[in-house]
Design an enzyme around this catalytic site. Structure first.
Site, PDB file in Angstrom:
ATOM      1  NE  ARG A  19      -3.888  -2.224   2.329  1.00 47.01           N
ATOM      2  CZ  ARG A  19      -3.910  -3.552   2.204  1.00 47.01           C
ATOM      3  NH1 ARG A  19      -2.778  -4.235   2.095  1.00 47.01           N
ATOM      4  NH2 ARG A  19      -5.067  -4.204   2.179  1.00 47.01           N
ATOM      5  N   GLY A  34      -1.488 -11.926  -4.539  1.00 43.99           N
ATOM      6  CA  GLY A  34      -2.935 -11.719  -4.622  1.00 43.99           C
ATOM      7  C   GLY A  34      -3.307 -10.301  -4.226  1.00 43.99           C
ATOM      8  CD  GLN A  48      -5.796 -10.038  -0.980  1.00 46.00           C
ATOM      9  OE1 GLN A  48      -6.359 -10.639  -1.896  1.00 46.00           O
ATOM     10  NE2 GLN A  48      -4.647 -10.431  -0.474  1.00 46.00           N
ATOM     11  CG  ASP A 101      -2.295 -13.756   5.669  1.00 46.68           C
ATOM     12  OD1 ASP A 101      -3.116 -14.386   4.969  1.00 46.68           O
ATOM     13  OD2 ASP A 101      -1.980 -12.573   5.448  1.00 46.68           O
ATOM     14  CE  LYS A 125      -6.390 -15.943   2.763  1.00 49.96           C
ATOM     15  NZ  LYS A 125      -6.637 -14.528   2.465  1.00 49.96           N
ATOM     16  NE  ARG A 156      -1.497 -19.954   2.928  1.00 55.87           N
ATOM     17  CZ  ARG A 156      -1.243 -18.650   2.980  1.00 55.87           C
ATOM     18  NH1 ARG A 156      -1.955 -17.875   3.787  1.00 55.87           N
ATOM     19  NH2 ARG A 156      -0.288 -18.119   2.254  1.00 55.87           N
TER      20      ARG A 156
HETATM   21  C1  S3P Z   1      -4.286  -8.946   2.667  1.00 57.04           C
HETATM   22  C2  S3P Z   1      -5.506  -9.452   2.986  1.00 57.04           C
HETATM   23  C3  S3P Z   1      -5.756 -10.861   3.257  1.00 57.04           C
HETATM   24  C4  S3P Z   1      -4.460 -11.625   3.542  1.00 57.04           C
HETATM   25  C5  S3P Z   1      -3.377 -11.271   2.550  1.00 57.04           C
HETATM   26  C6  S3P Z   1      -3.076  -9.795   2.591  1.00 57.04           C
HETATM   27  C7  S3P Z   1      -4.155  -7.512   2.397  1.00 57.04           C
HETATM   28  O1  S3P Z   1      -6.377 -11.458   2.135  1.00 57.04           O
HETATM   29  O2  S3P Z   1      -4.691 -12.999   3.514  1.00 57.04           O
HETATM   30  O3  S3P Z   1      -2.190 -11.981   2.836  1.00 57.04           O
HETATM   31  O4  S3P Z   1      -3.015  -6.998   2.373  1.00 57.04           O
HETATM   32  O5  S3P Z   1      -5.180  -6.853   2.188  1.00 57.04           O
HETATM   33  P1  S3P Z   1      -8.003 -11.438   1.938  1.00 57.04           P
HETATM   34  O6  S3P Z   1      -8.400 -10.053   1.771  1.00 57.04           O
HETATM   35  O7  S3P Z   1      -8.221 -12.264   0.707  1.00 57.04           O
HETATM   36  O8  S3P Z   1      -8.519 -12.078   3.168  1.00 57.04           O
END
Ligand code: S3P
Length: 761
Positions: free
Chosen positions: A345, A413, A488, A634, A661, A665
């Site tokens: 970010r 992701g 996310q 996580d 993920k 997992r």
């Molecule tokens: C993250 C949100 C999480 C987390 C990922 C990082 C983020 O994912 O598992 O490692 O930085 O916004 P999800 O939003 O899919 O839960």
């Protein structure tokens, strides 16, 4: 390419036509590999220059030779045409007359630097393309020429590209491939056109520039005085201007179109730089140089195979395995790398800001580096990273430029989903791609609500990457109830919302990490929250702000668990980010009985931070409260290892998100735990794990898979502390995505951890 049979048929009669550096070095390498010693094979040469042949014989490279093909062609089994591209015509025409004299099933190959021209010459000379002609190109050479410069090592660990055509016979291809592998080369295959385009850019263009630069300078200074003052930069850049002029004239004649295309692109780039220099546009220069520097480092790490992406691309024949010996305890004071979520970010918001953002503690892992590189490709000047310091020269909300190709975000992701929102608001089209793990992950969860906002987003089948995002679409604010607890998705919509008309509101079914909201506010973009809903108004702007990234609690978790399960452990993890939406792991470990204290609590850049002090204490199995699941999302792979060492059953439910993920997992951990003999029962949305407790080893050793997932790899690594025999974890290169330096830190605190690199059959 997988290694094949590495021998040539006994009694091979190898004829090298053109005994210069390339042909001579091949003969030398084959000799060094034993060809012609006990296998009744001979190596012959044909060259118009009798002196070269004589020298080749004296150097022991060839057994005999002649200036005329007719004298040496009889019974040849493998003919290597090692002459300049334009000499190929005469040689092939002559060879076509002697085809009947070759051995039955003889194979012909060449070493020309351009392939379409050689293919066309062959069709003309032989009437059609011989099925036993295998076109090839060793990517090796030297500015030296002539047989005297031959070097048996020239091809060692260099690539040879073979460009088989539709009618090329498989066994001929195999024979040529075996010959190059014997010479020590790595053999790749590609089609003729692609070869010529790639080589025009990576080899022909640099040679043209080197020749041109040296010639231009030499003309300006007839007595060549200027070269007295030339330093290393000049030498490095122009070494290849010492190459064979005839060969290079032929290359540029034969590969004209592809070279001209490459030259066009280069001239455009040069023009842009010229403009930047003319106008003293420092940011523009910095953007170009930084992008280039980064690309050069990436190239270097590809060559040395040190990066995850490089490992990943090489994974056909390469693998990195961890081996952990049981025993020992975990102690010391360490600081794990910066938070991944905040690092992503920081680049995104810094790039869209007005002003210069300085980031410290940036995670130099491959995921966040992919985000950084993507912004460079969109024209943002970014200095660093250097020891966690990154300086981003923001371009404002509308200052990004269209990248010249798809943006590759590797394994990340977070990058793909947040980018989807941010790019939906741009004026230009983009495409987002990633590695195979990311390509399996669901993107419909962002594409669907973005479409409701008016974005045009295409996904591959099943809502998977790549994502194609059409620019220039007016977006409207959205009131969205998220079907899953995902930071996310929330962040993606907030980022798109900044470009939308009106208000964008996101309601979450459970609290998820709130870094986007905090950081937007920190950059002066107002985000409000009430209960489970947050919202912002479109059309605002971001103002640069310094960011100090705390250590990643997700990375710290592996060491928290390592200390929590290992008798005698006493460990301090410094400067860990303790955002309330991320501390599920602390709550869960404490509920299991861990001796875990926060020391030196403080606030850094709007995020709570503390040192975590953990000592061994016996753990007990618990039912994990469902409200803690999104707050520890996580951390479960490591927590499952804590559960395996606790006394009794640990029960997790409501965690179906774990299935999407970097790997599934739940399944990956269940598979590995079963191999180690840890009793577990898998459910759609969770797992039960039965731990034995006590201080004796809790399970056996064995070989488990990471399933291309960094956190699975690290979880099973720490499990090794309490096993009764060594644990080996396959495919661990991906650890570099989130935790560079993991192995060194693990060793520093007391793990007996080895890295095994091996070539797969
Ligand atoms: C993250 C949100 C999480 C987390 C990922 C990082 C983020 O994912 O598992 O490692 O930085 O916004 P999800 O939003 O899919 O839960």
């Amino acid at each position: 390419m997988v290694r094949q049979d590495l021998s040539l048929p006994a009694a091979s009669r190898i004829l090298v036509v053109g005994l210069g550096l390339i042909g001579g070095s091949l003969a030398a390498a084959l000799r060094a590999a034993g060809v012609g010693q006990d296998d009744n094979s001979v190596i012959l040469a044909c060259d118009p220059n009798q002196d070269e042949i004589q020298r080749g014989i004296e150097m022991g490279l060839v057994d005999a030779g002649a200036t005329c093909l007719s004298e040496v062609v009889e019974g040849a089994t493998l003919i290597v045409l090692a002459v300049p591209v334009l000499a190929m015509r005469t040689v092939m025409q002559e060879l076509s007359r002697y085809l009947p004299q070759l051995a039955e099933r003889a194979v012909i190959t060449d070493v020309g630097s351009t392939k379409a021209a050689v293919r066309d010459i062959a069709i003309e000379a032989f009437g059609s393309l011989p099925p036993r002609l295998v076109l090839g190109h060793p990517i090796a050479g030297s500015e030296k020429s002539g047989v005297a410069a031959s070097d048996a090592e020239l091809y060692q660990s260099h690539k040879v590209i073979l460009t088989p055509c539709a009618n090329t016979e498989a066994d001929a291809l195999q024979r040529v491939s075996a010959m190059w592998q014997l010479a020590g080369a790595e053999v790749l295959s590609m089609d003729v056109e692609r070869h010529d385009q790639v080589l025009a850019r990576t080899s022909h263009l640099p040679h043209l520039l080197a020749f041109s630069l040296v010639d231009t300078l030499a003309r300006q200074d007839e007595r060549l005085e200027i070269f007295r003052y030339a330093a290393g930069g000049f030498r490095d850049f122009t070494r290849i201007a010492g190459s064979d002029p005839v060969m290079w004239r032929d290359v540029f004649t034969a590969n004209r179109e592809a070279v001209l295309d490459a030259l066009d692109d280069f001239e455009l780039g040069l023009k842009r730089l010229r403009q930047a220099v003319t106008h003293g546009d420092g940011d523009d220069m910095l953007a170009t140089f930084d992008r280039a520097r980064h690309a050069r480092h990436y190239f270097e790490s590809l060559l040395n195979q040190t990066s995850y992406q490089a490992e990943y691309q090489m994974q056909d024949n390469n693998s990195l395995r961890y081996r952990v010996a049981p025993g020992g305890s975990v102690s010391g004071r360490i600081r794990v790398p910066g938070d991944k979520s905040i690092s992503h970010r920081s680049i995104m918001l810094g790039a869209l800001s007005e002003g210069v953002t300085e980031v410290t503690g940036f995670l130099e892992g491959e995921d966040s580096l992919a985000t950084l590189q993507a912004f460079r490709e969109m024209g943002v000047a970014i200095e660093g990273p250097h020891q966690g310091r990154v300086v981003i020269h923001g371009v404002g909300m509308h200052g990004l430029q269209q990248p010249s190709g798809p943006l590759y975000v590797g394994n990340a992701g977070t990058a793909m989903r947040l980018f989807a929102g941010l790019l939906a608001g741009q004026a230009f089209d983009t495409e987002l791609t990633g590695d195979t793990s990311l390509t399996r992950r669901p993107m419909g969860r962002v594409a669907d609500p973005l479409r409701e906002m008016g974005a045009v987003v295409e996904t591959a089948e099943g809502g998977r990457p790549p994502l194609r995002i059409k620019g220039g679409q007016p977006l409207r604010g959205l009131d969205y109830d998220m079907p899953m607890a995902s930071a996310q998705v929330k962040s993606c919509l907030l980022l798109a919302g900044m470009y939308a008309a009106g208000e964008t509101r996101v309601r979450e079914p459970a609290p998820t990490r709130d870094h986007t909201e905090r950081m937007l506010n920190g950059f002066g973009y107002r985000v409000e929250r009430e209960g489970d809903t947050c919202w912002l108004q479109g059309g605002g702007k971001l103002t640069a702000a310094p960011i100090d990234v705390p250590s990643d609690i997700s990375s710290a978790t592996f060491f928290l668990v390592a200390a929590a399960i290992t008798p005698g452990s006493d460990l301090v993890l410094e400067h860990v980010g303790l955002n309330p939406t991320r501390i599920g792991v602390i709550n869960i470990l404490k509920a299991m009985g861990a001796d875990l204290r926060m020391e030196n609590s403080r606030e850094v850049g709007g995020e709570p931070v503390a040192d975590l002090h953990i000592r061994y204490a016996p753990l007990k199995g618990i039912e994990i409260p469902t409200d803690q699941v999104p707050l520890a999302i996580d951390e479960f792979p490591a927590l499952f290892i804590a559960a395996a060492n606790a006394e009794g059953v640990t029960r997790l439910r409501g965690a179906e998100e774990l299935r999407v993920k970097e790997s599934d997992r739940l399944q990956s951990m269940a598979d590995g735990m079963t191999i180690l003999g840890i009793e577990n029962t898998l459910f759609d949305d969770g797992i039960d794990i039965v731990g034995k407790g006590g201080e004796a080893p809790n399970y056996g050793g064995g070989r488990v898979q990471s399933h291309e997932d960094h956190r699975i790899a690290m979880a099973f690594t720490i499990a090794g502390l309490r096993a009764s025999a060594p644990i080996e974890v396959d495919d661990c290169a991906n650890v570099a995505t989130s935790f560079p330096g993991f192995v060194e830190l693990a060793r520093r605190v007391g793990l007996s951890l080895d890295e095994v690199r091996e070539e797969l059959e």
